[in-house]
Enzyme design. Structure first.
Site, PDB file in Angstrom:
ATOM      1  N   PRO A 129       0.752  -1.219  -0.120  1.00 17.62           N
ATOM      2  CA  PRO A 129      -0.052  -0.031  -0.103  1.00 17.62           C
ATOM      3  C   PRO A 129       0.852   1.260  -0.142  1.00 17.62           C
ATOM      4  O   PRO A 129       0.432   2.154  -0.713  1.00 17.62           O
ATOM      5  CB  PRO A 129      -0.727  -0.201   1.187  1.00 17.62           C
ATOM      6  CG  PRO A 129      -0.569  -1.679   1.689  1.00 17.62           C
ATOM      7  CD  PRO A 129       0.504  -2.099   1.120  1.00 17.62           C
ATOM      8  N   TYR A 130       1.806   1.071   0.648  1.00 20.41           N
ATOM      9  CA  TYR A 130       2.783   2.632   0.895  1.00 20.41           C
ATOM     10  C   TYR A 130       3.331   2.738  -0.582  1.00 20.41           C
ATOM     11  O   TYR A 130       3.452   3.877  -1.281  1.00 20.41           O
ATOM     12  CB  TYR A 130       3.946   2.297   1.941  1.00 20.41           C
ATOM     13  CG  TYR A 130       5.260   3.341   1.516  1.00 20.41           C
ATOM     14  CD1 TYR A 130       4.921   4.356   2.249  1.00 20.41           C
ATOM     15  CD2 TYR A 130       6.320   2.864   0.855  1.00 20.41           C
ATOM     16  CE1 TYR A 130       5.938   5.529   2.226  1.00 20.41           C
ATOM     17  CE2 TYR A 130       7.363   3.691   1.059  1.00 20.41           C
ATOM     18  CZ  TYR A 130       7.179   4.989   1.753  1.00 20.41           C
ATOM     19  OH  TYR A 130       8.260   6.024   1.421  1.00 20.41           O
ATOM     20  N   TYR A 131       3.668   1.861  -1.313  1.00 18.06           N
ATOM     21  CA  TYR A 131       4.484   1.811  -2.806  1.00 18.06           C
ATOM     22  C   TYR A 131       3.293   2.331  -3.704  1.00 18.06           C
ATOM     23  O   TYR A 131       3.555   3.105  -4.660  1.00 18.06           O
ATOM     24  CB  TYR A 131       4.890   0.545  -3.120  1.00 18.06           C
ATOM     25  CG  TYR A 131       6.437   0.278  -2.805  1.00 18.06           C
ATOM     26  CD1 TYR A 131       7.491   0.767  -3.465  1.00 18.06           C
ATOM     27  CD2 TYR A 131       6.687  -0.122  -1.360  1.00 18.06           C
ATOM     28  CE1 TYR A 131       8.970   0.756  -2.912  1.00 18.06           C
ATOM     29  CE2 TYR A 131       7.882  -0.214  -0.889  1.00 18.06           C
ATOM     30  CZ  TYR A 131       8.746   0.287  -1.582  1.00 18.06           C
ATOM     31  OH  TYR A 131      10.152   0.194  -1.224  1.00 18.06           O
ATOM     32  N   LYS A 134       2.958   6.091  -2.975  1.00 16.52           N
ATOM     33  CA  LYS A 134       4.080   6.729  -3.393  1.00 16.52           C
ATOM     34  C   LYS A 134       4.054   6.945  -4.862  1.00 16.52           C
ATOM     35  O   LYS A 134       4.372   8.029  -5.521  1.00 16.52           O
ATOM     36  CB  LYS A 134       5.480   6.218  -2.942  1.00 16.52           C
ATOM     37  CG  LYS A 134       5.723   6.172  -1.442  1.00 16.52           C
ATOM     38  CD  LYS A 134       5.652   7.710  -0.853  1.00 16.52           C
ATOM     39  CE  LYS A 134       6.818   8.604  -1.050  1.00 16.52           C
ATOM     40  NZ  LYS A 134       6.618   9.786  -0.330  1.00 16.52           N
TER      41      LYS A 134
END
Lengths: 217, 217
Positions: A129-131, A134
């Protein structure tokens, strides 16, 4: 150069703040989330703006106005849920881009992550989810009119900086690391180097002096 | 017109599937996530593709190839976490757009949500992460080369359709509703109406015949 550091109390943000406070070339201001973070910056003689990336574009435009450049190094972090990943790392970042465009700030340095454009690597990171957040924040920045530099380090460490890094074109694994201090130096050097404008710089530990890396980015 | 319905087993997807199966103008195929969903489509004489929006762009390109149009009405739903909101509603959708461009499908109808571009309304909805995901999926679609139609209904109900709707320009509150059946009819009509290409259609319950609404969208 008047620089607003968004996420100044984060690990990279603190190093960027300290380095800027020690240089005559930068006039940093710390954009922070909590008033208890103020003393850290008072000790560095750095003014602070206490505000939230969950605020509206209108409110953020008032906080952001008047700087020459923005460094975005905020992140919701691993302790909050993915709602905050969406609200801070993606939409919070994009709102500061819109606010920057509205208020006439053109220079914008984004701290991103290596492989943010390589979907095939996201599953293995354990923080997909972070990727995704970003990736889309960076995509929005690339599609904007801002004079961006997107800095994408590999895995971060708290080791002292070496003053040298390598461009990711020569890195082949997510295991490779880079110290946050070297990332901070890449950010400071990028702000001074017009060659980094509208560039994505993927970096790892390496042997090339940072001034040289940003010149050839 | 060969149409791939992504998320065909969802509430809107089922109605779209049924309506297409009853019309000679569409040759629908159902893109579904679970094999236990196959019988529903067998009863409608609709072929199925069982696949996942978490697959790679390469895999999705194979699943998607050969259709005249895509209807995207998938969603991770309220029962999963916001990781799935990021992975399905945002990145899953965007992967199908990339796959469509790669494989030469140009027509793409996206089911989105009213207010997906109005940040000031997101907090009040109680599902802000969903709105962020839809906002950025729609933004990516608008920035693509696809011949998109983005359909943005207000709050959905399971009431029977009325065959008439209203454009959102006349709607002023999130409380206003629209039946899923009317949304399905807007989707089918949009596919036939070139005027809806590269348009965002925000709809609520209303008095205007759907054929007329898509013509004047």
């Amino acid at each position: 150069m008047k620089v607003l550091i968004i996420g100044a109390h984060g690990k990279i943000g603190q190093i960027v703040s300290k380095k800027m406070s020690e240089s005559s070339e930068y006039e940093p201001t710390a954009f922070i989330r909590k008033s208890e973070q103020i003393p850290f910056f008072e000790n560095l003689n750095i003014p602070t703006v206490v505000a939230s990336l969950e605020d509206s574009v209108e409110t953020l435009s008032k906080d952001i106005k008047g700087y020459d450049a923005i460094v975005f190094t905020a992140g919701s972090g691993g302790k909050t849920g993915d709602d905050k990943t969406l609200e801070i790392d993606l939409d919070g970042a994009v709102k500061t881009m819109i606010a920057a465009e509205k208020t006439g700030i053109t220079r914008y340095v984004m701290v991103s992550a290596a492989y943010a454009d390589e979907r095939s690597k996201w599953d293995a990171t354990g923080i997909k989810p972070y990727y995704i957040a970003k990736h889309f924040a960076d995509k929005t920045l690339k599609d904007s009119k801002l004079q961006y530099t997107i800095v994408r380090p590999v895995t971060l460490t708290d080791e002292p900086g070496e003053g040298t890094v390598g461009l990711k074109s020569i890195v082949d694994s997510l295991e490779k690391e880079i110290s946050r201090e070297d990332v901070a130096d890449v950010i400071l050097n990028s702000l001074k180097e017009p060659n980094t404008i509208r560039k994505v710089i993927e970096i790892s530990a390496g042997d090339t002096p940072i001034e040289k890396v940003v010149k050839s980015a």
